[in-house]
Design a protein around this motif. Structure first.
Motif, PDB file in Angstrom:
ATOM      1  N   SER A  89      40.726  22.245  18.487  1.00  0.00           N
ATOM      2  CA  SER A  89      39.479  22.625  17.503  1.00  0.00           C
ATOM      3  C   SER A  89      38.401  22.230  18.036  1.00  0.00           C
ATOM      4  N   TYR A  90      37.431  22.863  18.328  1.00  0.00           N
ATOM      5  CA  TYR A  90      36.003  22.542  18.478  1.00  0.00           C
ATOM      6  C   TYR A  90      35.373  22.229  17.253  1.00  0.00           C
ATOM      7  N   THR A  91      35.273  22.996  16.411  1.00  0.00           N
ATOM      8  CA  THR A  91      34.549  22.922  15.096  1.00  0.00           C
ATOM      9  C   THR A  91      34.853  21.518  14.193  1.00  0.00           C
ATOM     10  N   PHE A  92      36.243  21.272  14.003  1.00  0.00           N
ATOM     11  CA  PHE A  92      36.892  20.249  13.233  1.00  0.00           C
ATOM     12  C   PHE A  92      37.271  19.097  14.075  1.00  0.00           C
TER      13      PHE A  92
END
Length: 207
Positions: free
Chosen positions: A180-183
């Motif tokens: 996951s990039y965002t989280f």
């Protein structure tokens, strides 16, 4: 086309899409064609006129408001040529992206990891699984995919079960790969909360 993040549609791309749409549906409207290429309806008539001048299509006027389109043999030839060129460029970009994912997978293998869990049931996880499956020998084994979305848990992606992070211990993975990039930072904290060994966490986007 609205979902594209990295490509700005060129004249050739719009030409290809217009010819493809007209081949599939000769009664298609200018509004529908405009939506297909992401342009204003007023511009579609300009594109259509140019294609007609090149003998790629013909217009059949059913009434003052209704026009049918018919792709010509020359237009079909042009469409197929553009599709091949487009596919060739996409394949080149795919090979570039795939080589970078492959390097990442090799870095995991170099650490001695084989059985892994992916954390983040999204596009990155799907891509990694796809690259692993493209290999002649599956040297990495994806056990399952972790995700904090309750609606995803219990479902599958590409045949892999999506689980809650509380189930990590049951799978006994060699490593957890954050996809996951965002989280990413939130996931690191959550793995720490469940007592997973941080030294066995691998980040796809970070260090």
């Amino acid at each position: 086309m609205e979902k594209m993040k990295f490509f700005k549609p060129t004249t050739e791309f719009k030409e290809m899409i217009l010819l493809q749409e007209i081949e599939n549906n000769h009664t298609i409207t200018q509004k529908q064609l405009a939506e297909a290429i992401g342009a204003a309806p007023s511009m579609v008539n300009v594109y259509i006129s140019e294609l007609e001048e090149k003998n790629y299509l013909n217009r059949e006027y059913i009434s003052s408001k209704i026009v049918n389109y018919k792709i010509t043999p020359q237009g079909l030839k042009r469409k197929n040529y553009l599709l091949i060129c487009y596919m060739r460029e996409l394949l080149a970009l795919y090979k570039l992206a795939k080589s970078n994912v492959e390097k990442f997978l090799q870095s995991i293998e170099n650490k001695g990891y084989k059985n892994i869990l992916l954390y983040g049931a999204g596009e990155v996880a799907e891509t990694i699984i796809g690259v692993i499956r493209d290999r002649e020998i599956y040297s990495l084994n994806v056990l399952a995919i972790i995700d904090d979305d309750l609606q995803k848990q219990g479902t599958e992606i590409l045949g892999y079960r999506i689980i809650d992070r509380s189930e990590i211990e049951k799978y006994n993975p060699d490593a957890v790969v954050i996809t996951s990039y965002t989280f990413e930072e939130d996931i690191m904290e959550k793995l720490n909360e469940v007592g997973y060994e941080i030294g066995k966490v691998v980040r796809f986007f970070g260090k």
